[in-house]
Design an enzyme around this catalytic site. Structure first.
Site, PDB file in Angstrom:
ATOM      1  CB  SER A 185      -0.807   0.003   1.251  1.00 37.58           C
ATOM      2  OG  SER A 185      -2.161   0.680   1.191  1.00 37.58           O
ATOM      3  CG  HIS A 240      -4.659  -3.384  -0.366  1.00 38.64           C
ATOM      4  ND1 HIS A 240      -4.413  -2.450  -1.345  1.00 38.64           N
ATOM      5  CD2 HIS A 240      -4.239  -2.546   0.782  1.00 38.64           C
ATOM      6  CE1 HIS A 240      -3.840  -1.518  -1.140  1.00 38.64           C
ATOM      7  NE2 HIS A 240      -3.981  -1.364   0.129  1.00 38.64           N
ATOM      8  CG  ASP A 289      -6.382  -3.584  -3.786  1.00 40.01           C
ATOM      9  OD1 ASP A 289      -7.365  -3.062  -3.345  1.00 40.01           O
ATOM     10  OD2 ASP A 289      -5.158  -3.365  -3.608  1.00 40.01           O
TER      11      ASP A 289
END
Ligand SMILES: *[C@@H]1O[C@H](CO)[C@@H](O)[C@H](O)[C@H]1NC(C)=O
Ligand SMILES: *[C@@H]1O[C@H](CO)[C@@H](O)[C@H](O)[C@H]1NC(C)=O
Ligand SMILES: *[C@@H]1O[C@H](CO)[C@@H](O)[C@H](O)[C@H]1NC(C)=O
Ligand SMILES: *[C@@H]1O[C@H](CO)[C@@H](O)[C@H](O)[C@H]1NC(C)=O
Ligand SMILES: *[C@@H]1O[C@H](CO)[C@@H](O)[C@H](O)[C@H]1NC(C)=O
Ligand SMILES: *[C@@H]1O[C@H](CO)[C@@H](O)[C@H](O)[C@H]1NC(C)=O
Ligand SMILES: *[C@@H]1O[C@H](CO)[C@@H](O)[C@H](O)[C@H]1NC(C)=O
Ligand SMILES: *[C@@H]1O[C@H](CO)[C@@H](O)[C@H](O)[C@H]1NC(C)=O
Ligand SMILES: *[C@@H]1O[C@H](CO)[C@@H](O)[C@H](O)[C@H]1NC(C)=O
Ligand SMILES: *[C@@H]1O[C@H](CO)[C@@H](O)[C@H](O)[C@H]1NC(C)=O
Ligand SMILES: *[C@@H]1O[C@H](CO)[C@@H](O)[C@H](O)[C@H]1NC(C)=O
Length: 567
Positions: free
Chosen positions: A176, A478, A450
């Protein structure tokens, strides 16, 4: 190992504006973990400069990191996690792959906490007190922290009484925003970082990055439709809520509901409250797409394996003729998969963020303001829903998304007197750039399920001659790739990990002169009917490279995928 998830937070400021402004989804890991993961030691770097780039402010602070040196052997690399926007504990537990491969690489594992998050507060309790203090919360200061930490660890007689050889290679890892940092770390500090594995990093989801702002919700919608949801139900529930909020009968239905119980502090009194209910349910829908993992995971509430599929079992009625009550009932049942999978009898829906904070992620306190600050200064993400044919939500982009984001920043940081002089919409473009033409040794992964996967580079930017590999992984949410391997992982993620680890191995081996190729991932197969459990040190997980003669086109297709059902 308790699995924890990287989550994203919406910051809604006031209920009225909830309907007017784009939902701000932040990349955050907000939960405060009291438990230090059992497989790391906590260390503190003492005397980190608050400001690495100018010499007028000589303040220093202590930066927390965690390490595991169990598998390290002389000559081995450092695997370095570039901590992101939350307490470090969560990233340690969500990045099991680093532990899993440490032994085969003789690697030392180091996880560094991002300044201004968790226990790493440069100005202690005053870190968020004013813009002068908070202004040092930037990605480039954080990267400079990591560079200083690593350089110190290679310097004799350092404060840790432990020195790595000066030629120790470093691979950066991150998911991320942490993935953005790990990629930028390699780009900005190539003398320190040999290569990066960046999972689900939305590196270009900004102005000028070439990403359509609505892609996040387009992918969210796709993930639901692909899992058997009737698109009409999600696309129309929001108006149904507003309809019901507008009449006494409708409000009675919402306030005395059998599927959910509204918190007594946040009843539905009018359409404004209806927007809050919409935001609350939408958050569950979006989060489940991000964490649509193949085995049960636990965050604020436990989630089942493949939560989107479970949610869609409540939203799969066909057709387009539903009452407003039916629409709300179906989507509310789906939202409860996220909020109350354990079916706690007295769980209530507190739908007003200004009353309870963000129920979806539980982010409270300074950590919950850190990412909004980063989005209101340097990392200005351009995202919003369009509704209509783009996604199942509603048009919120307006004519000028930056104007809307700016109003939101003014509101969030009202007590710090934020003005547009405090942000630079094009900072990322200037600092790191949006093209990879000068970059090398980057592994960038995206999960097809995602919503964030739309914010990264497309696979066509792969360039093995410079060690740039971009994989979109079917069946992955994710940064699933960074988690501990599991018997229930789809074969695609396992094959991706296999290829990635071979690429890293090549980066670390001076004799590996050949450019590693990237092969197509196999057709997805999802294990069913087996117990989901960790696979420990299972490399190469039954995977191997194609054996067809080099140069043949069939090389890309003839992939050996073995033994998935036999774990
Ligand atoms: C390092 O990690 C491994 C794998 O999780 C674990 O077995 C070991 O005990 C850890 N070492 C320390 C010192 O915690
Ligand atoms: C790890 O260390 C052992 C013992 O020093 C050595 O035999 C082995 O080749 C090393 N592995 C790698 C991948 O360097
Ligand atoms: C933060 O707290 C520590 C420990 O109390 C103290 O040594 C340090 O000076 C404080 N830092 C700032 C910037 O106030
Ligand atoms: C500003 O307001 C937020 C709540 O919106 C609060 O958490 C924060 O502590 C406040 N900051 C200051 C410096 O008063
Ligand atoms: C550093 O480590 C060595 C060897 O483990 C030990 O003898 C020495 O006392 C340590 N020094 C400090 C300052 O901790
Ligand atoms: C995503 O956007 C495209 C282009 O507008 C559209 O054709 C597609 O239906 C959208 N997907 C969903 C699931 O809404
Ligand atoms: C909401 O009310 C309008 C106007 O009465 C109606 O046309 C519509 O079908 C209702 N429901 C939804 C989901 O829009
Ligand atoms: C709950 O329903 C009853 C009627 O069934 C109604 O009188 C009451 O006002 C409702 N409660 C709320 C909070 O709307
Ligand atoms: C909705 O009700 C709340 C509480 O009574 C009130 O503060 C708010 O102004 C109302 N909003 C509208 C649009 O009527
Ligand atoms: C919806 O999903 C449930 C649970 O998987 C299933 O029993 C039902 O048949 C599905 N309904 C439709 C219309 O597909
Ligand atoms: C819910 O019930 C549990 C057990 O009966 C109790 O401990 C808890 O305080 C209750 N929570 C609320 C919000 O009422």
């Amino acid at each position: 190992m308790k699995e924890l998830l990287i989550f994203l937070i919406f910051v809604l400021v006031s209920s009225l504006e909830g309907s007017k402004w784009p939902r701000r989804r932040s990349l955050i890991h907000p939960k405060t973990f009291d438990d230090i993961p059992p497989n790391v030691e906590v260390k503190w770097y003492k005397g980190m400069r608050v400001d690495h780039f100018a010499y007028g402010n000589t303040d220093t602070f202590n930066l927390r990191f965690m390490w595991n040196n169990t598998f390290y052997k002389a000559g081995g690399p450092i695997f370095f996690y570039t901590g992101n926007e939350g307490s470090l504990e969560g990233f340690v537990t969500a990045t099991g792959i680093m532990f899993d491969i440490a032994q085969q690489f003789n690697a030392s594992l180091i996880f560094a906490e991002h300044r201004y998050y968790g226990q790493t507060q440069p100005y202690n309790t005053s870190s968020y007190a004013n813009l002068k203090n908070l202004g040092y919360l930037t990605s480039e200061q954080a990267l400079a922290d990591y560079a200083e930490l690593l350089s110190t660890l290679k310097t004799p007689n350092n404060q840790f009484n432990y020195t790595f050889p000066s030629d120790t290679k470093v691979i950066s890892f991150g998911g991320s925003y942490g993935g953005m940092l790990s990629a930028w770390f390699r780009m900005k500090y190539p003398h320190i970082v040999t290569g990066a594995w960046a999972g689900s990093a939305p590196l270009i989801y900004m102005r000028g990055g070439g990403i359509e702002p609505g892609v996040f919700d387009n992918i969210t919608s796709r993930t639901y439709v692909d899992n058997g949801c009737n698109r009409f139900i999600l696309a129309n529930v929001w108006n149904a809520v507003l309809n019901l909020s507008a009449t006494a009968d409708g409000r009675a239905f919402l306030n005395n509901n059998t599927v959910f119980t509204l918190d007594p502090r946040t009843p539905i009194r009018n359409a404004t409250d209806g927007w809050n209910l919409n935001a609350f349910m939408r958050e569950a829908i979006e989060y489940m797409a991000m964490v649509d993992y193949p085995y049960p995971t636990s965050f604020l509430e436990p989630l089942p394996a493949w939560p989107v599929k479970v949610a869609c079992s409540f939203m799969n009625s066909t057709g387009t003729t539903f009452t407003d009550q039916q629409l709300v009932t179906m989507v509310a049942q789906a939202a409860n998969v996220y909020y109350n999978y354990n079916q706690v009898a007295n769980y209530t829906w507190c739908i007003d963020y200004s009353v309870c904070g963000d129920e979806g992620v539980g982010g409270l306190g300074n950590d919950a303001l850190g990412w909004p600050w980063q989005e209101c200064s340097e990392i200005v993400m351009a995202m919003c829903a369009h509704g209509g044919t783009n996604d199942v939500f509603w048009e919120e982009c307006g004519t000028d998304i930056y104007q809307l984001l700016q109003e939101q920043c003014v509101q969030i940081f009202a007590n710090l007197s934020w003005t547009s002089a405090n942000w630079d919409i094009d900072a990322v473009k200037k600092l790191y750039g949006f093209d990879l033409s000068a970059a090398s040794n980057l592994i960038l992964t995206q999960g097809h399920l995602d919503p964030w996967s739309g914010g990264g580079y497309s696979a066509s930017a792969t360039n093995p001659s410079r060690g740039i590999y971009i994989l979109e992984i079917p069946g992955s949410a994710h940064h699933l790739d960074l988690r501990q391997p599991n018997t229930c992982d789809p074969n695609t993620i396992t094959n991706a990990r296999f290829q990635i680890i071979n690429i890293i191995s090549c980066w670390l081996t001076s004799s590996c002169q050949n450019t590693m190729s990237l092969y197509s991932l196999p057709d997805i197969q999802i294990p069913t009917g087996i117990e989901c459990k960790d696979v420990v040190q299972g490399f190469p997980w039954g995977q191997s490279y194609p054996t067809t003669s080099a140069g043949s086109m069939s090389l890309m297709l003839a992939f050996v995928v073995a033994l998935f059902w036999n774990f």
